[in-house]
Motif scaffolding. Structure first.
Motif, PDB file in Angstrom:
ATOM      1  N   GLN A   1     -56.401  29.284  11.962  1.00  0.00           N
ATOM      2  CA  GLN A   1     -56.689  29.249  10.535  1.00  0.00           C
ATOM      3  C   GLN A   1     -57.991  28.537  10.205  1.00  0.00           C
ATOM      4  OE1 GLN A   1     -53.258  27.877   8.329  1.00  0.00           O
ATOM      5  NE2 GLN A   1     -52.009  29.630   8.939  1.00  0.00           N
ATOM      6  N   VAL A   2     -58.351  27.532  10.974  1.00  0.00           N
ATOM      7  CA  VAL A   2     -59.556  26.769  10.638  1.00  0.00           C
ATOM      8  C   VAL A   2     -60.752  27.138  11.506  1.00  0.00           C
ATOM      9  CG1 VAL A   2     -58.188  24.822   9.811  1.00  0.00           C
ATOM     10  CG2 VAL A   2     -58.988  24.830  12.186  1.00  0.00           C
ATOM     11  N   ASP A   3     -60.552  28.017  12.504  1.00  0.00           N
ATOM     12  CA  ASP A   3     -61.657  28.285  13.424  1.00  0.00           C
ATOM     13  C   ASP A   3     -61.730  29.752  13.841  1.00  0.00           C
ATOM     14  OD1 ASP A   3     -63.783  26.977  15.292  1.00  0.00           O
ATOM     15  OD2 ASP A   3     -62.559  28.181  16.654  1.00  0.00           O
TER      16      ASP A   3
ATOM     17  N   VAL B   1     -61.203  17.852  13.486  1.00  0.00           N
ATOM     18  CA  VAL B   1     -61.918  16.619  13.831  1.00  0.00           C
ATOM     19  C   VAL B   1     -63.359  16.940  14.182  1.00  0.00           C
ATOM     20  CG1 VAL B   1     -62.066  14.710  15.471  1.00  0.00           C
ATOM     21  CG2 VAL B   1     -59.833  15.408  14.578  1.00  0.00           C
ATOM     22  N   LYS B   2     -63.569  17.964  14.980  1.00  0.00           N
ATOM     23  CA  LYS B   2     -64.922  18.383  15.374  1.00  0.00           C
ATOM     24  C   LYS B   2     -65.821  18.528  14.159  1.00  0.00           C
ATOM     25  CE  LYS B   2     -65.796  22.684  15.411  1.00  0.00           C
ATOM     26  NZ  LYS B   2     -65.764  24.138  15.710  1.00  0.00           N
ATOM     27  N   LEU B   3     -65.339  19.282  13.195  1.00  0.00           N
ATOM     28  CA  LEU B   3     -66.131  19.556  12.003  1.00  0.00           C
ATOM     29  C   LEU B   3     -66.349  18.289  11.179  1.00  0.00           C
ATOM     30  CD1 LEU B   3     -67.306  22.242  10.894  1.00  0.00           C
ATOM     31  CD2 LEU B   3     -65.386  22.272   9.300  1.00  0.00           C
ATOM     32  N   ALA B   4     -65.305  17.480  11.067  1.00  0.00           N
ATOM     33  CA  ALA B   4     -65.404  16.257  10.285  1.00  0.00           C
ATOM     34  C   ALA B   4     -66.444  15.306  10.865  1.00  0.00           C
ATOM     35  CB  ALA B   4     -64.041  15.572  10.218  1.00  0.00           C
TER      36      ALA B   4
ATOM     37  N   HIS C   1     -63.972  25.724   4.391  1.00  0.00           N
ATOM     38  CA  HIS C   1     -65.251  25.735   3.671  1.00  0.00           C
ATOM     39  C   HIS C   1     -66.384  25.236   4.577  1.00  0.00           C
ATOM     40  CE1 HIS C   1     -68.181  25.240   0.431  1.00  0.00           C
ATOM     41  NE2 HIS C   1     -68.447  24.057   0.954  1.00  0.00           N
ATOM     42  N   GLY C   2     -66.135  24.159   5.326  1.00  0.00           N
ATOM     43  CA  GLY C   2     -67.161  23.620   6.203  1.00  0.00           C
ATOM     44  C   GLY C   2     -67.563  24.593   7.298  1.00  0.00           C
ATOM     45  N   MET C   3     -66.579  25.247   7.900  1.00  0.00           N
ATOM     46  CA  MET C   3     -66.891  26.236   8.929  1.00  0.00           C
ATOM     47  C   MET C   3     -67.708  27.379   8.354  1.00  0.00           C
ATOM     48  SD  MET C   3     -66.113  25.849  12.141  1.00  0.00           S
ATOM     49  CE  MET C   3     -65.961  27.533  12.737  1.00  0.00           C
TER      50      MET C   3
ATOM     51  N   LEU D   1     -74.121  23.264  14.741  1.00  0.00           N
ATOM     52  CA  LEU D   1     -73.235  22.105  14.708  1.00  0.00           C
ATOM     53  C   LEU D   1     -71.828  22.455  15.197  1.00  0.00           C
ATOM     54  CD1 LEU D   1     -74.123  20.288  11.354  1.00  0.00           C
ATOM     55  CD2 LEU D   1     -74.677  19.573  13.687  1.00  0.00           C
ATOM     56  N   VAL D   2     -71.397  23.688  14.971  1.00  0.00           N
ATOM     57  CA  VAL D   2     -70.040  24.066  15.367  1.00  0.00           C
ATOM     58  C   VAL D   2     -69.884  24.168  16.883  1.00  0.00           C
ATOM     59  CG1 VAL D   2     -69.469  25.189  13.189  1.00  0.00           C
ATOM     60  CG2 VAL D   2     -70.552  26.529  15.011  1.00  0.00           C
ATOM     61  N   ASP D   3     -70.986  24.017  17.618  1.00  0.00           N
ATOM     62  CA  ASP D   3     -70.879  23.962  19.080  1.00  0.00           C
ATOM     63  C   ASP D   3     -70.455  22.576  19.570  1.00  0.00           C
ATOM     64  OD1 ASP D   3     -71.413  26.594  19.686  1.00  0.00           O
ATOM     65  OD2 ASP D   3     -73.575  26.293  19.885  1.00  0.00           O
ATOM     66  N   PHE D   4     -70.385  21.599  18.669  1.00  0.00           N
ATOM     67  CA  PHE D   4     -69.866  20.293  19.061  1.00  0.00           C
ATOM     68  C   PHE D   4     -68.448  20.476  19.608  1.00  0.00           C
ATOM     69  CE2 PHE D   4     -68.057  16.011  17.651  1.00  0.00           C
ATOM     70  CZ  PHE D   4     -68.674  15.303  18.674  1.00  0.00           C
ATOM     71  N   GLY D   5     -68.192  19.857  20.758  1.00  0.00           N
ATOM     72  CA  GLY D   5     -66.888  20.040  21.396  1.00  0.00           C
ATOM     73  C   GLY D   5     -66.814  21.241  22.320  1.00  0.00           C
ATOM     74  N   HIS D   6     -67.929  21.992  22.430  1.00  0.00           N
ATOM     75  CA  HIS D   6     -67.907  23.242  23.194  1.00  0.00           C
ATOM     76  C   HIS D   6     -69.052  23.322  24.201  1.00  0.00           C
ATOM     77  CE1 HIS D   6     -65.455  24.052  19.657  1.00  0.00           C
ATOM     78  NE2 HIS D   6     -64.926  25.081  20.288  1.00  0.00           N
TER      79      HIS D   6
END
Length: 383
Positions: free
Chosen positions: A145-147, A197-200, A243-245, A261-266
């Motif tokens: 749902q969030v990703d 958490v990643k996004l936050a 919304h952030g994604m 930025l969404v590559d954080f954690g990846h």
């Protein structure tokens, strides 16, 4: 001698789809599932619904009752759940079901009910079949749902690599119903929390503060809003996460800019997940990656010790791993080499420099990574 003529072709791909929050999508009085993805003048009364075996066991009866109530002819395809099935052989099996059904190219959207792995593989199938058929995503896990559900990427695993084969295909629509989360076990809820958490950490300090204060309540109530506070926070956290994604994805949907930025954690997480062979869920590998590069940023003096502690404490309170024994030198080298190839010759490593803000690094050495791993191994709870 004359020069050959040169023709230049310019075209833009139009991106236009909705991500909608819906309360009880399977309520027979609701019409969201009927309308979503069916934009042509001549609306079809036929659908293919793809479910994983877990969703089928938990929600299959209500899904069938919904379509029967509305008089739709629906073919149901039930697939194995999880990452092991996320391979090209399963994609081809799905394509065979499309042929068996005689799927129309535009008027009969494929509707997928499931987690990120299923959404990914059906996304590949729908992007390839007749060069693209409409795909409606109904994510049933928090991570979905969030990703996984809300962007344009689809992929399957190949060999030792995660998401090695894939395409870009925007969904015809995404319908998010948090009621599905009521049937998730605690581990899968925590797994999805890692992506929030990643996004936050990298872009939303307010979201981070909500997770610090209410993260455990959200897991306890499974985002169902059993209490007034839980209901308010569950809605707010899901909305801010989505919304952030989308704010990150929309201006760069096709990844022309690889500083993401969404590559954080990846960065090393995908290689760790594949080596763990099912012992780590995707969000758990993301959490290890978050902790590793948080520690690295603090070691460089880019992140204050207090902020580092807050990030690590949040992961630990959410019972997410912050280290893993499989993260050895060989895996680090292979993961970073593959990351550099994937990001067009540069590391492009997002790291936090505060709560809600980040920078990109391109000069991280193997020894610096090894030091961060050693520190995480010393401090992390054994996995």
């Amino acid at each position: 001698m004359t020069s050959p003529e040169v023709y230049r072709v310019r075209a833009q791909a139009l991106s236009d789809y909705e991500v909608a929050f819906v309360d009880d999508i399977l309520d027979p009085a609701g019409s969201d599932l009927l309308r979503c993805g069916n934009r042509t003048e001549f609306r079809s009364r036929r659908r293919i619904a793809v479910l994983d075996e877990n969703v089928n066991a938990l929600h299959g009866s209500r899904i069938r009752e919904y379509f029967e109530r509305h008089g739709l002819e629906c073919q149901y395809v039930v697939l194995p759940a999880g990452e092991p099935a996320k391979v090209m052989d399963t994609v081809l099996a799905v394509v065979a079901e499309f042929d068996r059904f005689g799927l129309d190219r535009r008027r009969e959207p494929v509707i997928t009910f499931g987690g990120g792995a299923l959404l990914d593989l059906v996304g590949v199938a729908t992007s390839m079949y007749r060069r693209g058929v409409p795909h409606v995503r109904v994510p049933t896990t928090l991570l979905g749902q969030v990703d996984a559900a809300i962007g344009a990427k689809t992929a399957v695993n190949h060999g030792a690599y995660k998401n090695r084969l894939g395409t870009f295909q925007q969904p015809a629509g995404v319908l998010i119903d948090r009621r599905f989360l009521a049937t998730l076990d605690e581990r899968h809820l925590r797994n999805g929390m890692a992506e929030i958490v990643k996004l936050a950490v990298v872009r939303d300090e307010q979201l981070f503060e909500l997770l610090e204060e209410y993260g455990e309540l959200l897991i306890e109530e499974k985002f169902q809003g059993s209490s007034p506070t839980g209901d308010r926070v569950a809605r707010l956290v899901l909305q801010r996460a989505v919304h952030g994604m989308l704010a990150e994805l929309e201006p760069n949907l096709w990844e022309h800019d690889l500083d993401r930025l969404v590559d954080f954690g990846h960065s090393v997480g995908p290689a760790l997940e594949m080596r763990a062979r099912g012992d780590l869920l995707h969000g758990e590998s993301v959490a290890v990656d978050i902790a590793l590069f948080t520690t690295l940023a603090a070691g460089r003096g880019l992140l204050a010790d207090k902020a580092e502690r807050r990030i690590l404490d949040l992961l630990e309170r959410l019972a997410l791993p912050t280290g893993h024994d499989l993260l050895d030198d060989e895996l680090l080298r292979r993961a970073m080499a593959d990351t550099v190839r994937h990001r067009d010759g540069r590391q492009r490593l997002p790291v936090p420099v505060g709560i809600g803000t980040a920078v990109f690094l391109n000069d991280v050495s193997e020894e610096e990574l090894r030091r961060a791993v050693r520190q995480r191994r010393c401090e992390a709870v054994p996995t």
